[in-house]
Write an enzyme that holds these catalytic residues in place. Sequence first.
Site, short mmCIF file in Angstrom:
data_model
loop_
_atom_site.label_atom_id
_atom_site.label_comp_id
_atom_site.label_asym_id
_atom_site.label_seq_id
_atom_site.Cartn_x
_atom_site.Cartn_y
_atom_site.Cartn_z
N SER A 1 20.77 103.88 -73.81
CA SER A 1 21.39 103.12 -72.94
C SER A 1 20.72 101.60 -72.91
CB SER A 1 21.33 103.71 -71.28
OG SER A 1 22.36 102.42 -70.66
N LYS B 1 25.06 103.65 -75.64
CA LYS B 1 25.47 103.53 -74.75
C LYS B 1 24.98 102.41 -75.03
CE LYS B 1 24.75 103.92 -70.02
NZ LYS B 1 25.47 105.11 -69.19
N LYS C 1 26.09 98.42 -72.80
CA LYS C 1 26.15 97.80 -71.28
C LYS C 1 26.87 96.66 -71.45
CE LYS C 1 23.82 100.72 -68.10
NZ LYS C 1 24.59 101.33 -67.09
N ASP D 1 29.34 101.12 -70.66
CA ASP D 1 29.62 101.66 -69.06
C ASP D 1 29.76 99.90 -68.46
OD1 ASP D 1 28.60 102.34 -67.00
OD2 ASP D 1 26.47 102.83 -67.12
N GLU E 1 32.76 103.65 -69.52
CA GLU E 1 32.20 104.54 -68.14
C GLU E 1 32.37 103.69 -67.11
OE1 GLU E 1 27.31 105.25 -69.08
OE2 GLU E 1 27.48 105.91 -66.81
N ASP F 1 30.68 108.10 -63.21
CA ASP F 1 29.87 107.53 -62.76
C ASP F 1 29.70 107.09 -61.43
OD1 ASP F 1 26.89 107.27 -62.43
OD2 ASP F 1 26.40 105.88 -63.78
N LYS G 1 24.58 113.17 -62.48
CA LYS G 1 23.05 112.45 -62.02
C LYS G 1 22.55 113.09 -60.85
CE LYS G 1 23.79 107.88 -63.53
NZ LYS G 1 23.68 106.40 -63.76
N GLY H 1 21.01 108.85 -66.43
CA GLY H 1 19.58 108.09 -65.66
C GLY H 1 20.11 107.29 -65.05
O1 SMG Z 1 17.93 106.27 -67.63
O2 SMG Z 1 18.69 105.54 -69.92
C1 SMG Z 1 18.09 105.67 -68.48
C2 SMG Z 1 19.06 105.01 -67.16
C3 SMG Z 1 20.57 104.92 -68.15
O3 SMG Z 1 22.40 102.61 -68.16
C4 SMG Z 1 21.88 104.03 -67.57
N1 SMG Z 1 22.26 104.84 -66.08
O4 SMG Z 1 25.03 103.51 -64.97
O5 SMG Z 1 24.79 105.20 -65.77
C5 SMG Z 1 23.53 103.91 -65.29
C6 SMG Z 1 22.96 103.79 -65.68
C7 SMG Z 1 22.40 103.14 -63.99
C8 SMG Z 1 20.79 102.17 -64.22
S1 SMG Z 1 21.11 101.42 -63.00
C9 SMG Z 1 19.07 102.27 -61.62
MG MG Z 2 26.32 104.43 -65.77
#
Ligand code: SMG
Ligand code: MG
Length: 377
Positions: A144, A170, A172, A197, A222, A247, A271, A299
């Site tokens: 990510s 992925k 953001k 995402d 996402e 998510d 998650k 994650g």
């Molecule tokens: O653990 O690789 C990881 C992070 C993955 O992007 C990630 N998580 O919305 O999916 C999501 C975000 C939330 C992270 S905020 C702490």
């Molecule tokens: Mg997410």
Amino acid sequence: MPITRPAAPVVLDGVELRVLHIPLVAPFTTSFGTETVREVIVVRALTADGDGWGEIVTQAAPLYSSEYTQGAWDVAVRHLIPALLDARTVAPEQVAEILDPFVGHRMAKAGLELAILDAALRAEGRPLGAYLGAVRDRVPSGVSVGIQRDPATLVDVVRRYLDEGYVRIKIKIAPGRDVAETAAVRDAFGVIPLQVDANSAYTLADVDTLAELDRFDLLLIEQPLAEDDIVDHATLARRLKTPICLDESIVSAKAAADALALGAASVVNIKAGRVGGYLEAVRLHDLCRDAGVPVWCGGMLETGIGRAANAALAALPGFTLPGDVSASHRFYARDIVTEPAVLEDGHIAVPTGAGLGVEIDPVALDDFTVERIELRR
Ligand code: SMG
Ligand code: MG
């Protein structure tokens, strides 16, 4: 499949909580802000048969969800841990039921459940993967990538991860940081498995911008809309070619069933923290598998504790898309386990030792601890 062989109960003597501050190797920027230090709660279950470890995946502020570190700490200390200590002899499968009277606080509950589950499985010599129903010994690893200064920087960062071997990217996105960014990555790397995402940053008024993403053949988008915008997600799904993956909205197996029934999503991010634990995560997996809905493991910048558990979970048969289970060093120069997860041929190994299958590095744990409490019976 549901858990076929429950774990033996443990006698819970106490619970230790620690807030850790672990520096990130680079700032991680999402639509809701930038993190440079990971704040997380580590849970140690103290049982008659030995310790077990868990992780509460909140952030310092309630930006991703309504949960946040000090809130999770407070509810755990005042309500959740006393309820578990009162029960005294606790099977991992009973934790959710004991904590059920307390509304919400799923990340806090998940961390406590994992610590008790780890203690119980270590006592039995049984790996978490085997317990959950894993069918693979390694899982494909996606990464990510946070929002970068500009599209050119994003391309550089993505190139580094592709060179390392990550099998899915992925990125953001946020309003104004979406179409150009996605176009830059597609133009630079062609047909790589790519998804975006939004972390709830859009509304239905943005449908035209979101529809522009259709031309990039993304695996999925996402969580484009807010956590409780299930009906709007269903409306959006009818307007987009890109599959919608939820998510933040999926807070339980029931929430997923409802979202799927309404047509709000065609892919689900699982998650464990967000749904209240690894056992609920398995129920969510089973439900999606029965419905033919692809899932992947999300994650929360986990330490070696949650990362090991996520690798075990992602090895279940319904996880047909690569998840955000990346190498530890993608976030951390120093982890709190002695053998942090590494990327090998684009995959992360599912630990084979008892319980989580990782050992805590006590010096690193102490070095990152900023707050500690121990509750005993
Ligand atoms: O653990 O690789 C990881 C992070 C993955 O992007 C990630 N998580 O919305 O999916 C999501 C975000 C939330 C992270 S905020 C702490
Ligand atoms: Mg997410």
